[in-house]
Motif scaffolding. Structure first.
Motif, PDB file in Angstrom:
ATOM      1  N   GLN A 197       0.908  -1.200   0.177  1.00 34.05           N
ATOM      2  CA  GLN A 197      -0.173  -0.193  -0.420  1.00 34.05           C
ATOM      3  C   GLN A 197       0.537   1.281  -0.025  1.00 34.05           C
ATOM      4  OE1 GLN A 197      -2.461  -1.984   3.648  1.00 34.05           O
ATOM      5  NE2 GLN A 197      -3.998  -0.456   2.569  1.00 34.05           N
ATOM      6  N   PHE A 198       1.461   1.320  -0.878  1.00 35.44           N
ATOM      7  CA  PHE A 198       2.948   2.090  -1.188  1.00 35.44           C
ATOM      8  C   PHE A 198       1.657   4.092  -1.129  1.00 35.44           C
ATOM      9  CE2 PHE A 198       4.142  -1.405  -3.576  1.00 35.44           C
ATOM     10  CZ  PHE A 198       5.139  -1.004  -2.818  1.00 35.44           C
ATOM     11  N   ASP A 199       0.564   4.022  -1.830  1.00 38.37           N
ATOM     12  CA  ASP A 199       0.334   5.893  -1.309  1.00 38.37           C
ATOM     13  C   ASP A 199       0.359   6.122  -0.293  1.00 38.37           C
ATOM     14  OD1 ASP A 199      -0.020   5.888  -4.241  1.00 38.37           O
ATOM     15  OD2 ASP A 199      -1.708   5.066  -3.670  1.00 38.37           O
ATOM     16  N   THR A 200      -0.288   5.010   0.845  1.00 34.69           N
ATOM     17  CA  THR A 200      -0.274   5.057   2.745  1.00 34.69           C
ATOM     18  C   THR A 200       0.800   5.642   2.909  1.00 34.69           C
ATOM     19  OG1 THR A 200      -2.545   3.624   2.655  1.00 34.69           O
ATOM     20  CG2 THR A 200      -1.308   3.759   4.471  1.00 34.69           C
ATOM     21  N   THR A 229       5.022   4.525  -6.268  1.00 35.55           N
ATOM     22  CA  THR A 229       2.917   4.858  -6.099  1.00 35.55           C
ATOM     23  C   THR A 229       2.948   4.990  -7.619  1.00 35.55           C
ATOM     24  OG1 THR A 229       3.471   7.452  -5.809  1.00 35.55           O
ATOM     25  CG2 THR A 229       3.033   5.487  -3.862  1.00 35.55           C
ATOM     26  N   PHE A 230       3.830   4.833  -8.938  1.00 34.64           N
ATOM     27  CA  PHE A 230       3.368   5.604 -10.213  1.00 34.64           C
ATOM     28  C   PHE A 230       3.393   4.099 -10.635  1.00 34.64           C
ATOM     29  CE2 PHE A 230       7.457   8.780  -9.657  1.00 34.64           C
ATOM     30  CZ  PHE A 230       7.230  10.007  -9.367  1.00 34.64           C
ATOM     31  N   PHE A 263       0.947  -0.277 -14.098  1.00 32.31           N
ATOM     32  CA  PHE A 263       1.497  -1.702 -12.627  1.00 32.31           C
ATOM     33  C   PHE A 263       0.151  -1.724 -12.389  1.00 32.31           C
ATOM     34  CE2 PHE A 263       5.671   0.255 -13.951  1.00 32.31           C
ATOM     35  CZ  PHE A 263       6.804  -0.975 -13.407  1.00 32.31           C
ATOM     36  N   LEU A 264       0.140  -2.332 -12.165  1.00 38.93           N
ATOM     37  CA  LEU A 264      -1.836  -3.366 -11.123  1.00 38.93           C
ATOM     38  C   LEU A 264      -1.290  -3.243  -9.252  1.00 38.93           C
ATOM     39  CD1 LEU A 264      -2.138  -6.661 -12.804  1.00 38.93           C
ATOM     40  CD2 LEU A 264      -3.412  -4.099 -13.338  1.00 38.93           C
TER      41      LEU A 264
END
Length: 402
Positions: A197-200, A229-230, A263-264
């Motif tokens: 969960q890279f955004d968080t 996040t990209f 990227f999924l």
């Protein structure tokens, strides 16, 4: 006798001040031999054995003292400290646990009990017994819910044992007590990173960076999480190749490529497309490819590719599948199959491949071997690829030799 004992005690104290421990030991041993109930002599003798790290002897002295003074607090504290030095943390904190119940307002006893529990948990962690370690750290929270050491050890232990939900629960509990604590905020980022969960994760790390804008480590880690996040990647490739015919005539057969990769979410893999262009004397070859990498779990990943082309240069139909297996120390193995069809030459080709790859920090290398069957003949080919990642893995350069 009293005078003689007093003289022995005075001389023993004098020798202790001079750090003549051997002479002091003999004086106090003599006193204990003459009067086993002399509590001062017992304490002095135990202190000497502890100072000289003769813990077995110190424990024996204290045990004999406890036969006469079974509830003596000082002797029990001393026994607990000796056991702690012998790394027998469980028996050590059992004593301090009883003392804490007897003296609930004694801060030193309470802190000693906590330190012994933490030491016991660390020992279990070093032995790879994470469940036992977790139990010890939780005992600390029973009497000191805000203890940052216990909360940190619990979070780390749960992370190491891949129990990320529990790790996050204790990290959030710590942040409830200490809302802007950098250590636990970064720990939250690490947990979300491991959960893909890279955004968080980026938001957590970025909040720490804003409080510490000059910290290089925080800058690097936050930028790395931002790069994860990209979702979109654009790439250009150029393949330089030559062909030599039966008459030893060489010609260049270069191919230019533009590709797009998506990227999924949750690090499940990628899907993408590729357009290949090859200009030749006989005409222009155009090939369209669709490609995907799908992560089944932490060990296995699948690769699939299908390509279509006009009847010039490229195979009209291209199919590919590989299964990847991750191994310890960043090694990776691959087994796969490839199919090519050239209807204008009435030719098909089937290849079986095996490969191995290894990553070293920001560098990745891969080598593959192919056994190829075409027109009833068998061939062999090899390919080596090297990749250098840049800008926290948001970009990379790649080169392939075959």
């Amino acid at each position: 006798l009293n005078t003689f004992i007093d003289q022995k005690m005075d001389y023993g104290r004098l020798m202790m001040k001079a750090e003549e421990f051997d002479d002091a030991r003999e004086q106090f041993k003599a006193v204990v031999g003459l009067r086993p109930s002399n509590l001062d002599a017992i304490n002095y003798l135990a202190n000497i054995e502890i100072a000289t790290k003769h813990y077995d002897s110190a424990l024996n002295v204290v045990e004999q003292g406890l036969l006469m003074y079974p509830n003596n607090k000082d002797l029990l504290v001393k026994k607990s400290a000796i056991l702690e030095n012998m790394r027998d943390f469980q028996n050590a904190y059992q004593i301090t646990s009883d003392l804490v119940r007897r003296y609930p307002y004694n801060v030193k006893l309470r802190q000693a009990y906590i330190e012994q529990l933490l030491a016991s948990g660390r020992k279990y962690n070093n032995e790879g017994r994470s469940d036992s370690a977790i139990s010890e750290f939780k005992k600390v929270l029973d009497i000191a819910p805000k203890d940052t050491n216990a909360l940190a050890y619990l979070s780390n232990t749960y992370i190491q044992s891949e129990q990320l939900d529990s790790a996050l629960a204790y990290t959030n509990k710590a942040l409830g007590y200490f809302p802007e604590n950098d250590f636990f905020t970064l720990k939250r980022a690490v947990i979300y990173e491991k959960r893909n969960q890279f955004d968080t994760a980026f938001k957590a790390a970025d909040s720490v960076l804003k409080r510490n804008p000059l910290n290089i480590n925080y800058i690097d880690y936050t930028n790395y999480l931002l790069s994860r996040t990209f979702r979109n990647q654009l790439g250009f490739q150029f393949l330089y190749s030559t062909i030599e015919d039966d008459n030893l005539q060489r010609s260049r057969a270069n191919i230019a490529t533009i590709q797009y990769v998506r990227f999924l979410k949750n690090n499940k893999g990628t899907v993408g497309g590729r357009l290949n262009y090859a200009g030749r004397a006989v005409g222009t070859g155009i090939q369209v490819e669709l490609e995907t990498y799908y992560n089944h779990n932490k060990k296995y990943t699948s690769y699939g590719n299908v390509g279509f082309a006009n009847e010039l240069v490229f195979p009209q139909l291209k199919l590919a599948y590989s299964i990847y297996r991750n191994f310890p120390k960043r090694w990776e193995g691959e087994l796969g199959i490839r199919y090519l069809n050239f209807p204008n030459f009435n030719t098909t080709s089937v290849s079986i491949l095996a490969g191995v790859a290894r990553s070293y920090g920001d560098f990745w290398a891969n080598i593959k071997g192919y056994t190829i069957t075409a027109q009833g003949q068998n061939y062999f080919a090899a390919q080596f690829t090297a990749r250098q990642y840049l800008n926290d893995k948001s970009d990379f350069l790649s080169a392939t030799f075959g």
